[in-house]
Scaffold this motif. Structure first.
Motif, short mmCIF file in Angstrom:
data_model
loop_
_atom_site.label_atom_id
_atom_site.label_comp_id
_atom_site.label_asym_id
_atom_site.label_seq_id
_atom_site.Cartn_x
_atom_site.Cartn_y
_atom_site.Cartn_z
N MET A 1 0.73 -1.01 -0.10
CA MET A 1 -0.06 -0.18 0.13
C MET A 1 0.79 1.29 0.05
O MET A 1 1.86 1.30 0.78
CB MET A 1 -0.97 0.10 1.24
N THR A 2 0.94 2.16 -1.04
CA THR A 2 1.61 3.38 -1.01
C THR A 2 1.04 4.37 -2.11
O THR A 2 0.23 4.07 -3.06
CB THR A 2 3.11 2.86 -1.51
N PRO A 3 1.21 5.52 -1.73
CA PRO A 3 0.48 6.62 -2.45
C PRO A 3 1.02 6.75 -3.93
O PRO A 3 0.37 7.40 -4.64
CB PRO A 3 0.71 7.93 -1.78
N ILE B 1 -0.39 -0.77 -4.55
CA ILE B 1 -1.93 0.13 -4.81
C ILE B 1 -1.80 1.26 -4.08
O ILE B 1 -1.44 1.19 -2.88
CB ILE B 1 -2.79 -0.92 -4.22
N SER B 2 -2.47 2.42 -4.60
CA SER B 2 -2.77 3.51 -3.80
C SER B 2 -4.37 3.77 -3.72
O SER B 2 -4.97 3.09 -4.65
CB SER B 2 -2.19 4.77 -4.69
N ILE B 3 -4.90 4.30 -2.66
CA ILE B 3 -6.06 4.37 -2.55
C ILE B 3 -6.73 5.62 -3.01
O ILE B 3 -7.77 6.11 -2.88
CB ILE B 3 -6.97 4.12 -1.21
N GLY B 4 -5.63 6.63 -3.49
CA GLY B 4 -6.05 7.93 -3.93
C GLY B 4 -4.94 9.01 -3.82
O GLY B 4 -3.97 8.41 -3.15
N TYR C 1 -3.72 11.24 -2.23
CA TYR C 1 -3.45 12.00 -1.01
C TYR C 1 -2.54 11.29 -0.18
O TYR C 1 -2.45 9.86 -0.31
CB TYR C 1 -4.68 12.32 -0.20
N VAL C 2 -1.90 11.74 0.90
CA VAL C 2 -0.96 10.95 1.62
C VAL C 2 -1.82 10.56 3.09
O VAL C 2 -1.99 11.46 3.74
CB VAL C 2 0.48 11.74 1.87
N LEU C 3 -1.51 9.31 3.43
CA LEU C 3 -2.00 8.78 4.80
C LEU C 3 -0.89 8.58 5.63
O LEU C 3 0.17 8.74 5.27
CB LEU C 3 -2.77 7.38 4.53
N GLY D 1 -0.05 6.02 7.04
CA GLY D 1 0.48 4.67 7.00
C GLY D 1 -0.52 4.29 5.91
O GLY D 1 -1.58 4.51 5.59
N GLY D 2 -0.10 2.68 5.70
CA GLY D 2 -0.60 2.18 4.77
C GLY D 2 -2.15 1.44 5.27
O GLY D 2 -2.83 0.68 4.60
N1 ADE Z 1 -0.04 5.09 2.19
C1 ADE Z 1 -0.02 6.34 2.47
N2 ADE Z 1 -0.84 7.01 1.72
C2 ADE Z 1 -1.39 5.99 1.06
C3 ADE Z 1 -2.35 5.89 -0.31
N3 ADE Z 1 -3.09 6.86 -0.58
N4 ADE Z 1 -2.98 4.99 -0.40
C4 ADE Z 1 -2.49 3.89 0.05
N5 ADE Z 1 -1.55 3.64 0.92
C5 ADE Z 1 -0.90 4.76 1.45
#
Ligand code: ADE
Length: 225
Positions: free
Chosen positions: A86-88, A130-133, A135-137, A139-140
């Motif tokens: 999981m990564t932006p 995979i990113s969920i959008g 924007y930065v969270l 963590g994953g």
């Molecule tokens: N980790 C940080 N940002 C994320 C994102 N947008 N989607 C998935 N993992 C994330």
């Protein structure tokens, strides 16, 4: 389906799986979810799993060794169809991806943290990012919860009404049409007559037209190809 989630913060992830549709799916045995705390796979003092980045710069990076050990231990037991990070900067999640992933048997989801993971993890252990959008969270984990929810609700037997996932927004690349329930009239606001007509072919036609109208207005990009 079996999903193994690797994280430094299992407690952040657990609650979505303890309520509602996801809990029911687990209780019915339609999906198995296992959480693995990365800190259980390090020999370092204070269960350290991250370190400063080479070359300098702010932010910690998750080290390859505990991740390799954890994924290695899982892979020894069974074959995994995908090992997802999981990564932006991954591919943006959409319904098509969730549909496809819902057909797999075993997947691993690795949650990133801090500045992310050592690039060598991504180069050698991960099969999909995979990113969920955009924007930065922090963590994953929340991304992993979103991904799991979107997959699990598609598994046969999870939703009560087997057809209801098929009429979701984004299936057929269309947004879903408007829906109404009782009362028929509220403060002068009426339900469209067609829905009360009992003429099901006409109702189907109306819904299709409304879905197209809504998609043209709100998400014309979905109609492009
Ligand atoms: N980790 C940080 N940002 C994320 C994102 N947008 N989607 C998935 N993992 C994330």
């Amino acid at each position: 389906m079996r999903i193994d989630i690797i994280t430094v913060l299992p407690e952040l992830l657990k609650s979505p799986f303890e309520a509602s549709i996801l809990k029911r799916a687990i209780d019915k045995g339609l999906v198995e979810i296992y959480f693995h705390n990365l800190r259980d796979y390090t020999d370092k003092t204070y269960n350290q799993v991250d370190d400063y980045q080479f070359g300098g710069g702010a932010g910690m990076v998750l080290m390859i060794e505990p991740i390799d050990k954890c994924i290695g231990a899982l892979k020894e037991k069974r074959h995994y169809d995908e090992i997802i990070y999981m990564t932006p900067d991954g591919e943006t999640l959409n319904q098509r991806t969730s549909n496809r992933l819902s057909l797999l048997k075993n997947i691993i989801i690795l949650c990133g943290h801090y500045k992310g993971v050592d690039q060598r993890v991504r180069d050698t252990l991960i099969t999909r990012e995979i990113s969920i959008g955009d924007y930065v969270l922090s963590g994953g984990e929340l991304g992993a919860a979103v991904l799991c929810d979107s997959i699990i609700r598609l598994l046969p037997g999870v939703l009560n009404d087997e057809t209801s996932a098929l009429t979701d927004t984004f299936q057929d690349d269309l947004l879903a049409p408007p829906v109404y329930t009782r009362p028929r009239e509220y403060k002068g606001l009426n339900v469209p007559d067609i829905l009360l007509s009992g003429n099901f072919p006409e109702i189907e036609k109306w819904r299709e037209e409304e879905a197209i109208k809504r998609t043209k207005k709100r998400r014309p990009d979905l109609l492009e190809d």
